[in-house]
Design an enzyme around this catalytic site. Sequence first.
Site, PDB file in Angstrom:
ATOM      1  N   LYS A 176       0.848  -1.195   0.000  1.00 49.75           N
ATOM      2  CA  LYS A 176       0.000   0.000   0.000  1.00 49.75           C
ATOM      3  C   LYS A 176       0.882   1.244   0.000  1.00 49.75           C
ATOM      4  O   LYS A 176       1.695   1.433   0.906  1.00 49.75           O
ATOM      5  CB  LYS A 176      -0.924  -0.015   1.207  1.00 49.75           C
ATOM      6  CG  LYS A 176      -1.872  -1.225   1.228  1.00 49.75           C
ATOM      7  CD  LYS A 176      -2.854  -1.186   2.367  1.00 49.75           C
ATOM      8  CE  LYS A 176      -2.180  -1.348   3.709  1.00 49.75           C
ATOM      9  NZ  LYS A 176      -3.158  -1.516   4.814  1.00 49.75           N
ATOM     10  N   THR A 208      -8.689   9.553   6.898  1.00 50.95           N
ATOM     11  CA  THR A 208      -7.934   8.324   6.656  1.00 50.95           C
ATOM     12  C   THR A 208      -7.992   7.355   7.828  1.00 50.95           C
ATOM     13  O   THR A 208      -7.315   6.334   7.815  1.00 50.95           O
ATOM     14  CB  THR A 208      -6.467   8.661   6.349  1.00 50.95           C
ATOM     15  OG1 THR A 208      -5.929   9.452   7.433  1.00 50.95           O
ATOM     16  CG2 THR A 208      -6.345   9.457   5.058  1.00 50.95           C
ATOM     17  N   GLY A 210      -8.822   4.382   9.805  1.00 53.71           N
ATOM     18  CA  GLY A 210      -9.395   3.075   9.516  1.00 53.71           C
ATOM     19  C   GLY A 210      -9.340   2.650   8.065  1.00 53.71           C
ATOM     20  O   GLY A 210      -9.997   1.667   7.690  1.00 53.71           O
ATOM     21  N   THR A 211      -8.544   3.324   7.237  1.00 52.09           N
ATOM     22  CA  THR A 211      -8.506   2.958   5.822  1.00 52.09           C
ATOM     23  C   THR A 211      -7.930   1.554   5.614  1.00 52.09           C
ATOM     24  O   THR A 211      -8.391   0.819   4.737  1.00 52.09           O
ATOM     25  CB  THR A 211      -7.694   3.970   5.005  1.00 52.09           C
ATOM     26  OG1 THR A 211      -6.446   4.224   5.662  1.00 52.09           O
ATOM     27  CG2 THR A 211      -8.451   5.280   4.852  1.00 52.09           C
ATOM     28  N   GLY A 212      -6.934   1.176   6.399  1.00 46.85           N
ATOM     29  CA  GLY A 212      -6.367  -0.168   6.254  1.00 46.85           C
ATOM     30  C   GLY A 212      -7.368  -1.252   6.617  1.00 46.85           C
ATOM     31  O   GLY A 212      -7.468  -2.282   5.942  1.00 46.85           O
ATOM     32  N   CYS A 213      -8.123  -1.011   7.681  1.00 44.21           N
ATOM     33  CA  CYS A 213      -9.170  -1.957   8.086  1.00 44.21           C
ATOM     34  C   CYS A 213     -10.220  -2.081   6.982  1.00 44.21           C
ATOM     35  O   CYS A 213     -10.654  -3.189   6.629  1.00 44.21           O
ATOM     36  CB  CYS A 213      -9.849  -1.480   9.369  1.00 44.21           C
ATOM     37  SG  CYS A 213      -8.749  -1.209  10.774  1.00 44.21           S
TER      38      CYS A 213
END
Length: 283
Positions: A176, A208, A210-213
């Site tokens: 990412k 942004t 919690g974008t990975g979750c």
Amino acid sequence: MSGIPRVLSIAGSDPSGGAGVQGDLKSIAANGGYAMAAISALTAQNTTGVRAIHVPPPEFLSAQLEAISDDITVDAVKIGMLGTAAVARVVGEWLVRHRPPVVVLDPVMVATSGDRLVDADVEDAVSELITRSDLVTPNIPELAVLTDAAPASTLAEALEQAHGLADRSGVRVLVKGGHLRGLVVTDALLDRGAITEFTGDRVPGSNTHGTGCALSSALATRVAAHGDWALATQQAKDWLTAAISAGRQLAVGHGNGPVDHLVGLRDEPARPAGPREATVRPR
């Protein structure tokens, strides 16, 4: 599998609703899945940072997982924050007994705010879990932790680290690029030697949290539906880009705000249900 993917999130909570289990449930539902959750840790956090973390006894997480798998077919599992090595081992043991067709591991170690979210001894346990996963989705700082290297400053450096992780663990890796500089963001999927790049303009703003979750749970849901990892990645990224863009309209928090997971529902604003007119019919 039924027509609707049954997707389990194993992750920590976020009482502000943007990340962790709360964010995963929204992401799974928004991407067409039936969402379930086993909570591995409790956090006291908001959009400005993490204040405290409480990890319940690992045996309780095991009980949650067994309760689900005893009754429900799990088509995909997304693994997020685990908190301790003991908790990670519980998840690993469950995967040995009840391995779903799709396992996506988001090795949550560093929050968007920069806070470290795991104990030092959890890193080895997470590395072991990677070998039991189909895809791992680290951000740039987490990729550095997993490869014992300095955080990459270019996509080429990140790809080199990802190749090492993939070769060592036999797992797909989604690199990412959001932490890298530039107006254009490139992510890359390493899948059994093939590299698929996904490039798009950086979305302005600070929503942004919690974008990975969101990305990992959306991807798990999409790939459980059709089995195509590259297509699932593109679909999840397209949805997340729209969710980030719409996030500022939520006006939630004073830090890194959440994305609007349900952006697809905003095209038709919900109308308040008013009183129904009574119809009087003659006897």
